[in-house]
Design a protein around this motif. Structure first.
Motif, PDB file in Angstrom:
ATOM      1  N   GLY A  40       0.792  -1.294   0.040  1.00  0.00           N
ATOM      2  CA  GLY A  40      -0.011  -0.102   0.015  1.00  0.00           C
ATOM      3  C   GLY A  40       0.691   1.231  -0.092  1.00  0.00           C
ATOM      4  N   LEU A  41       1.851   1.067   0.489  1.00  0.00           N
ATOM      5  CA  LEU A  41       3.015   2.420   0.524  1.00  0.00           C
ATOM      6  C   LEU A  41       3.714   2.397  -0.631  1.00  0.00           C
ATOM      7  N   ALA A  42       3.707   1.374  -1.355  1.00  0.00           N
ATOM      8  CA  ALA A  42       4.718   1.446  -2.535  1.00  0.00           C
ATOM      9  C   ALA A  42       4.510   2.612  -3.572  1.00  0.00           C
ATOM     10  N   PRO A  43       3.503   3.224  -3.850  1.00  0.00           N
ATOM     11  CA  PRO A  43       3.194   4.185  -4.730  1.00  0.00           C
ATOM     12  C   PRO A  43       3.758   5.684  -4.078  1.00  0.00           C
ATOM     13  N   ALA A  44       3.774   5.620  -2.785  1.00  0.00           N
ATOM     14  CA  ALA A  44       4.338   6.813  -1.830  1.00  0.00           C
ATOM     15  C   ALA A  44       5.798   6.642  -1.916  1.00  0.00           C
ATOM     16  N   LEU A  45       6.413   5.322  -1.725  1.00  0.00           N
ATOM     17  CA  LEU A  45       7.811   5.206  -1.489  1.00  0.00           C
ATOM     18  C   LEU A  45       8.521   5.401  -2.913  1.00  0.00           C
ATOM     19  N   ALA A  46       7.691   4.989  -4.082  1.00  0.00           N
ATOM     20  CA  ALA A  46       8.119   5.115  -5.319  1.00  0.00           C
ATOM     21  C   ALA A  46       8.204   6.741  -5.867  1.00  0.00           C
ATOM     22  N   ALA A  47       7.242   7.575  -5.341  1.00  0.00           N
ATOM     23  CA  ALA A  47       7.331   8.947  -5.488  1.00  0.00           C
ATOM     24  C   ALA A  47       8.616   9.482  -4.904  1.00  0.00           C
ATOM     25  N   SER A  48       8.903   9.067  -3.584  1.00  0.00           N
ATOM     26  CA  SER A  48       9.953   9.769  -2.949  1.00  0.00           C
ATOM     27  C   SER A  48      11.488   9.186  -3.380  1.00  0.00           C
ATOM     28  N   GLY A  49      11.426   8.206  -4.560  1.00  0.00           N
ATOM     29  CA  GLY A  49      12.664   7.884  -5.070  1.00  0.00           C
ATOM     30  C   GLY A  49      12.933   6.452  -4.899  1.00  0.00           C
ATOM     31  N   ILE A  50      12.301   5.627  -4.084  1.00  0.00           N
ATOM     32  CA  ILE A  50      12.719   4.272  -3.816  1.00  0.00           C
ATOM     33  C   ILE A  50      12.051   3.557  -4.921  1.00  0.00           C
ATOM     34  N   GLN A  51      12.951   2.658  -5.488  1.00  0.00           N
ATOM     35  CA  GLN A  51      12.442   1.787  -6.706  1.00  0.00           C
ATOM     36  C   GLN A  51      11.772   0.786  -6.153  1.00  0.00           C
ATOM     37  N   PRO A  52      10.877   0.314  -6.964  1.00  0.00           N
ATOM     38  CA  PRO A  52      10.096  -1.164  -6.401  1.00  0.00           C
ATOM     39  C   PRO A  52      10.705  -2.139  -6.296  1.00  0.00           C
ATOM     40  N   LEU A  53      11.929  -2.373  -6.757  1.00  0.00           N
ATOM     41  CA  LEU A  53      12.636  -3.623  -6.553  1.00  0.00           C
ATOM     42  C   LEU A  53      13.155  -3.653  -5.127  1.00  0.00           C
ATOM     43  N   TYR A  54      13.494  -2.370  -4.413  1.00  0.00           N
ATOM     44  CA  TYR A  54      13.949  -2.443  -3.171  1.00  0.00           C
ATOM     45  C   TYR A  54      12.903  -2.908  -2.244  1.00  0.00           C
ATOM     46  N   ILE A  55      11.405  -2.292  -2.293  1.00  0.00           N
ATOM     47  CA  ILE A  55      10.537  -2.776  -1.598  1.00  0.00           C
ATOM     48  C   ILE A  55      10.180  -4.267  -1.721  1.00  0.00           C
ATOM     49  N   ALA A  56      10.474  -5.013  -2.729  1.00  0.00           N
ATOM     50  CA  ALA A  56      10.406  -6.206  -2.686  1.00  0.00           C
ATOM     51  C   ALA A  56      11.243  -7.013  -2.356  1.00  0.00           C
ATOM     52  N   VAL A  57      12.756  -6.394  -2.299  1.00  0.00           N
ATOM     53  CA  VAL A  57      13.748  -7.019  -1.576  1.00  0.00           C
ATOM     54  C   VAL A  57      13.243  -7.085   0.080  1.00  0.00           C
ATOM     55  N   ALA A  58      12.890  -6.007   0.562  1.00  0.00           N
ATOM     56  CA  ALA A  58      12.454  -5.917   1.721  1.00  0.00           C
ATOM     57  C   ALA A  58      11.268  -6.905   2.154  1.00  0.00           C
ATOM     58  N   ILE A  59      10.470  -7.086   1.295  1.00  0.00           N
ATOM     59  CA  ILE A  59       9.218  -8.308   1.504  1.00  0.00           C
ATOM     60  C   ILE A  59       9.945  -9.726   1.609  1.00  0.00           C
ATOM     61  N   VAL A  60      11.000  -9.873   0.700  1.00  0.00           N
ATOM     62  CA  VAL A  60      11.666 -11.258   0.682  1.00  0.00           C
ATOM     63  C   VAL A  60      12.289 -11.332   2.041  1.00  0.00           C
ATOM     64  N   ALA A  61      13.071 -10.321   2.441  1.00  0.00           N
ATOM     65  CA  ALA A  61      13.842 -10.631   3.490  1.00  0.00           C
ATOM     66  C   ALA A  61      12.772 -10.791   4.751  1.00  0.00           C
TER      67      ALA A  61
END
Length: 428
Positions: A40-61
């Motif tokens: 749910g936070l992915a769009p806001a995080l992407a707008a702040s410059g965080i790539q979706p791949l890093y969000i996915a890495v956090a989910i996997v970890a």
């Protein structure tokens, strides 16, 4: 070639481990919930410059970290999730024997060995399941019926001798408990739309009151009827040979890897499989702990593998990672995720040992009977807050079935009918 920022990769990996550790240690919180929040936070995080791949890495970890840490509340609080439910009983017994630290170490070893074994099994199992998957999916109901029958028939009577009447009676009781748990599961899942949480953190799930009631509450309730004390938790070595530890971890890894390919079949079902094949001797409880942890971690790893090989995620967390990345993953991303799983596994192994040591020292200083009453009340309150009045009713009904199983001396794997029967009907 992936263009990665080492700093962002380390931050996302570390953040995922912390999130997974919190989800593992807090009863009622699962990485599926935290992954939904990150999604749910992915769009806001992407707008702040965080790539979706890093969000996915956090989910996997976070998924890997939770598979290590969630054994701690199972052992010390009797608060399970679907993968660690069967670990509650042997974990509590070891705690009361002053071997809580050993229980945590055995669990951490099972998860750590599952990471290593999973990496070795990825290629052969991927090739095998790519070919066998359609055939097995068409026959999944029959496979689950066979597993269920095996679980029920594995009940033995109290007599040390082969007494057909005694064993037949125990099998009948096992079938009764299996059926009661299964019907309760069907009713609870059907009532899931009626669950209205008092505190809305994520979509309420019937699994929370079901598993807390079936596996957590009975241990706590029956303990309040006795006068046990938690002895000082000494740092024991493994109470079984290393080769036996490896065998139990491999059994759990194989079971966890197996169920990862099929929809509606959870790690809890894999736990039932390990319970059926576990050897019966003085180390049975230890093998359970190791195998259950292996199931949990292997299931997390192979859910990723299933996404890459057949394009279908087999857990809510992996589905969230897929959605963040807007589709299937390529070979480079898959290899990155496997590396993340290995690093998160190594870090979580150490974290589990540290947290388990602190927990053992803390719980050895408290009144165990009073603590059990408090935790039992806590589980009920958590179910009420996160699933509402209907969830509390499910919790109480599940606790009654779980206590009945304990009083009858039926194998606790029969309680996994709560998942197996709905899965069988799903595939019919």
């Amino acid at each position: 070639m992936l263009a990665l920022s080492v700093e962002m990769l380390v931050l996302s990996l570390s953040g995922g481990i912390v999130i997974g550790a919190i989800a593992g240690l807090l009863p009622g919180v699962h990485v599926n919930n935290t992954s939904a929040v990150l999604l749910g936070l992915a769009p806001a995080l992407a707008a702040s410059g965080i790539q979706p791949l890093y969000i996915a890495v956090a989910i996997v970890a976070s998924t890997i970290a939770q598979s290590f840490l969630d054994i701690v509340p199972s052992i010390f609080l009797g608060a399970p999730d679907d993968a660690t439910a069967l670990a509650v009983m042997p974990g509590h017994r070891m705690l009361l024997d002053g071997r809580g630290i050993e229980a945590v170490r055995l669990s951490a070893a099972g998860s750590g060995l599952a990471i290593a074994a999973s990496m070795l099994l990825i290629v052969p199992l991927s090739l095998a399941f790519r070919l066998a998957y359609p055939w097995m999916l068409d026959r999944m109901a029959l496979i689950l019926i066979a597993i269920s029958a095996f679980i029920v028939l594995s009940n033995r009577g109290r007599s040390p001798f082969l007494d057909p009447a005694d064993r037949a009676g125990k099998i009948g009781q096992g079938a009764l408990i299996f059926g009661a748990a299964g019907l309760l599961g069907l009713a609870a899942f059907a009532a899931e739309p009626a669950l209205v949480p008092v505190v809305s953190l994520a979509a309420p799930t019937a699994l929370l009151p079901l598993l807390s009631g079936l596996f957590g509450a009975p241990v706590l309730f029956l303990s309040t009827l006795a006068e046990p004390e938690v002895p000082r938790q000494a740092r024991h070595d493994f109470g079984m040979p290393g080769i036996e530890v490896g065998k139990a971890a491999l059994l759990g890894t194989a079971a966890g890897a197996l169920v990862s390919w099929f929809p509606a079949v959870s790690a809890g079902v894999a736990t039932s499989i390990t319970g059926v094949f576990a050897k019966r001797d003085g180390d049975t409880g230890r093998r359970y702990l190791i195998a259950v942890s292996g199931v949990n971690t292997a299931n997390a790893v192979f859910s990723l593998v299933a996404l890459y090989v057949i394009g279908r995620p087999r857990s809510g967390a992996v589905a969230a990672a897929q959605e963040v990345l807007s589709g299937s993953i390529g070979p480079e991303v898959f290899v990155l995720f496997l590396a993340v799983a290995c690093v998160a596994g190594a870090a979580s192994y150490l974290l589990t040992l540290i947290v388990g040591g602190y927990a053992a020292r803390a719980f050895s200083r408290v009144d165990y009977r009073l603590m059990n009453r408090g935790v039992l009340l806590f589980l009920g309150v958590v179910c009420l807050l996160m699933t509402g009045a209907a969830g509390l009713a499910i919790f109480l009904a599940a606790a009654a079935v779980g206590v009945a199983a304990g009083l009858l001396g039926v194998r606790k794997t029969c309680l996994m009918g709560v998942l197996l029967l709905p899965c069988i009907l799903y595939f019919l």
